[in-house]
Design a protein around this motif. Structure first.
Motif, PDB file in Angstrom:
ATOM      1  N   MET A 169       0.834  -1.199   0.000  1.00  0.00           N
ATOM      2  CA  MET A 169       0.000   0.000   0.000  1.00  0.00           C
ATOM      3  C   MET A 169       0.869   1.250   0.000  1.00  0.00           C
ATOM      4  O   MET A 169       2.063   1.202   0.299  1.00  0.00           O
ATOM      5  N   GLU A 170       0.246   2.336  -0.358  1.00  0.00           N
ATOM      6  CA  GLU A 170       0.909   3.632  -0.299  1.00  0.00           C
ATOM      7  C   GLU A 170       0.208   4.449   0.764  1.00  0.00           C
ATOM      8  O   GLU A 170      -1.020   4.383   0.887  1.00  0.00           O
ATOM      9  N   PHE A 171       0.991   5.166   1.561  1.00  0.00           N
ATOM     10  CA  PHE A 171       0.312   6.050   2.497  1.00  0.00           C
ATOM     11  C   PHE A 171       0.834   7.466   2.358  1.00  0.00           C
ATOM     12  O   PHE A 171       1.980   7.714   2.003  1.00  0.00           O
ATOM     13  N   GLU A 172      -0.102   8.381   2.610  1.00  0.00           N
ATOM     14  CA  GLU A 172       0.178   9.810   2.482  1.00  0.00           C
ATOM     15  C   GLU A 172      -0.068  10.460   3.832  1.00  0.00           C
ATOM     16  O   GLU A 172      -1.195  10.496   4.320  1.00  0.00           O
ATOM     17  N   PRO A 173       0.995  10.965   4.470  1.00  0.00           N
ATOM     18  CA  PRO A 173       0.836  11.567   5.800  1.00  0.00           C
ATOM     19  C   PRO A 173      -0.171  12.715   5.797  1.00  0.00           C
ATOM     20  O   PRO A 173      -0.194  13.532   4.870  1.00  0.00           O
ATOM     21  N   VAL A 174      -1.007  12.738   6.832  1.00  0.00           N
ATOM     22  CA  VAL A 174      -1.982  13.820   6.985  1.00  0.00           C
ATOM     23  C   VAL A 174      -1.548  14.739   8.124  1.00  0.00           C
ATOM     24  O   VAL A 174      -1.499  15.947   7.975  1.00  0.00           O
ATOM     25  N   ARG A 175      -1.202  14.134   9.270  1.00  0.00           N
ATOM     26  CA  ARG A 175      -0.711  14.937  10.396  1.00  0.00           C
ATOM     27  C   ARG A 175       0.109  14.049  11.324  1.00  0.00           C
ATOM     28  O   ARG A 175      -0.090  12.834  11.373  1.00  0.00           O
ATOM     29  N   THR A 176       1.020  14.679  12.050  1.00  0.00           N
ATOM     30  CA  THR A 176       1.829  13.978  13.047  1.00  0.00           C
ATOM     31  C   THR A 176       1.774  14.772  14.341  1.00  0.00           C
ATOM     32  O   THR A 176       1.985  15.985  14.344  1.00  0.00           O
ATOM     33  N   GLU A 177       1.480  14.053  15.423  1.00  0.00           N
ATOM     34  CA  GLU A 177       1.345  14.719  16.716  1.00  0.00           C
ATOM     35  C   GLU A 177       1.739  13.760  17.818  1.00  0.00           C
ATOM     36  O   GLU A 177       1.270  12.614  17.857  1.00  0.00           O
ATOM     37  N   ASN A 178       2.631  14.205  18.706  1.00  0.00           N
ATOM     38  CA  ASN A 178       3.074  13.395  19.850  1.00  0.00           C
ATOM     39  C   ASN A 178       3.557  12.006  19.439  1.00  0.00           C
ATOM     40  O   ASN A 178       3.249  11.003  20.086  1.00  0.00           O
ATOM     41  N   GLY A 179       4.313  11.949  18.336  1.00  0.00           N
ATOM     42  CA  GLY A 179       4.893  10.688  17.892  1.00  0.00           C
ATOM     43  C   GLY A 179       3.929   9.742  17.193  1.00  0.00           C
ATOM     44  O   GLY A 179       4.257   8.580  16.957  1.00  0.00           O
ATOM     45  N   VAL A 180       2.715  10.231  16.862  1.00  0.00           N
ATOM     46  CA  VAL A 180       1.724   9.406  16.162  1.00  0.00           C
ATOM     47  C   VAL A 180       1.368  10.079  14.838  1.00  0.00           C
ATOM     48  O   VAL A 180       1.044  11.264  14.798  1.00  0.00           O
ATOM     49  N   MET A 181       1.456   9.301  13.760  1.00  0.00           N
ATOM     50  CA  MET A 181       1.122   9.823  12.436  1.00  0.00           C
ATOM     51  C   MET A 181      -0.213   9.247  11.979  1.00  0.00           C
ATOM     52  O   MET A 181      -0.461   8.047  12.094  1.00  0.00           O
ATOM     53  N   ALA A 182      -1.067  10.125  11.465  1.00  0.00           N
ATOM     54  CA  ALA A 182      -2.288   9.708  10.780  1.00  0.00           C
ATOM     55  C   ALA A 182      -2.034   9.876   9.294  1.00  0.00           C
ATOM     56  O   ALA A 182      -1.452  10.879   8.857  1.00  0.00           O
ATOM     57  N   ALA A 183      -2.422   8.881   8.512  1.00  0.00           N
ATOM     58  CA  ALA A 183      -2.162   8.931   7.074  1.00  0.00           C
ATOM     59  C   ALA A 183      -3.320   8.337   6.295  1.00  0.00           C
ATOM     60  O   ALA A 183      -4.032   7.457   6.781  1.00  0.00           O
TER      61      ALA A 183
END
Length: 201
Positions: free
Chosen positions: A154-168
């Protein structure tokens, strides 16, 4: 939008007729809503791929969109072939069902070959713990490793990173998309088995 032939319309008219659903008090059709759609919601089109027809089942707070194909045999009879459904959670708006508290599910980054812990997963998104060496701005090619050892590209595209956790946002194509959807559907059935009791009879 696809157009159904007269034969296809007659087939579905017979399958979903009120007489059939009233045959038994335990019939799944009498407890759950079923419909056939020739137009797929825009938010689902990239997840469901090239599906032209879908069967929609509504169970509690969830909508299950089954890709549906009709094949015609040598006698002219139509046979429906259901694919693995996309599970949509309707609470708080439509979104792909998200699985939390994952066990034995990891991501390996193709560029760094590092394993990354997965915190949550859906057909369209993922949250992961971010190692320091991971680029948190650029799209990346990765492999999702499922508990049975299956690798899903799969390919993932980062949306946001906060406190060491990335949502993509994530996208998988072809067989990988099918494997991801199958995994999520099996997990949904296991977690909410009581919702499927009538259907599995």
């Amino acid at each position: 939008m696809s157009t159904l032939s007269d034969e296809e319309l007659a087939y579905f008219s017979d399958v979903f007729s009120p007489e059939r659903s009233a045959d038994s008090a335990d019939n799944a059709l009498s407890r759950h809503s079923l419909s056939v759609a020739t137009e797929i919601p825009q938010m689902l089109s990239h997840i469901l791929g090239n599906a032209k027809l879908t069967l929609l089942a509504e169970i509690s707070y969830y909508r299950l969109w089954f890709p549906l194909q009709l094949t015609q045999d040598e006698f002219g009879q139509f046979t429906p072939e259901l694919g693995t459904p996309e599970v949509i959670d309707m609470r708080g708006g439509e979104r792909s069902w998200r699985m939390d508290n994952l066990k034995d599910v990891r991501v390996i980054d193709n560029e760094t070959s590092k394993f990354v812990e997965v915190l949550s997963l859906s057909s369209s998104g993922i949250t992961i713990k971010v190692p320091q060496e991971l680029d948190t701005k650029s799209p990346r090619l990765t492999q999702l490793i499922l508990p049975n050892g299956t690798h899903v590209e799969m390919e993932f595209e980062p949306v946001r990173t906060e406190n060491g956790v990335m949502a993509a946002k994530i996208s998988a194509e072809g067989e990988s998309r099918q494997m991801l959807r199958q995994f999520l559907f099996s997990q949904h059935k296991a977690k909410y088995s009581h919702l499927y009791e009538d259907i599995n009879r």
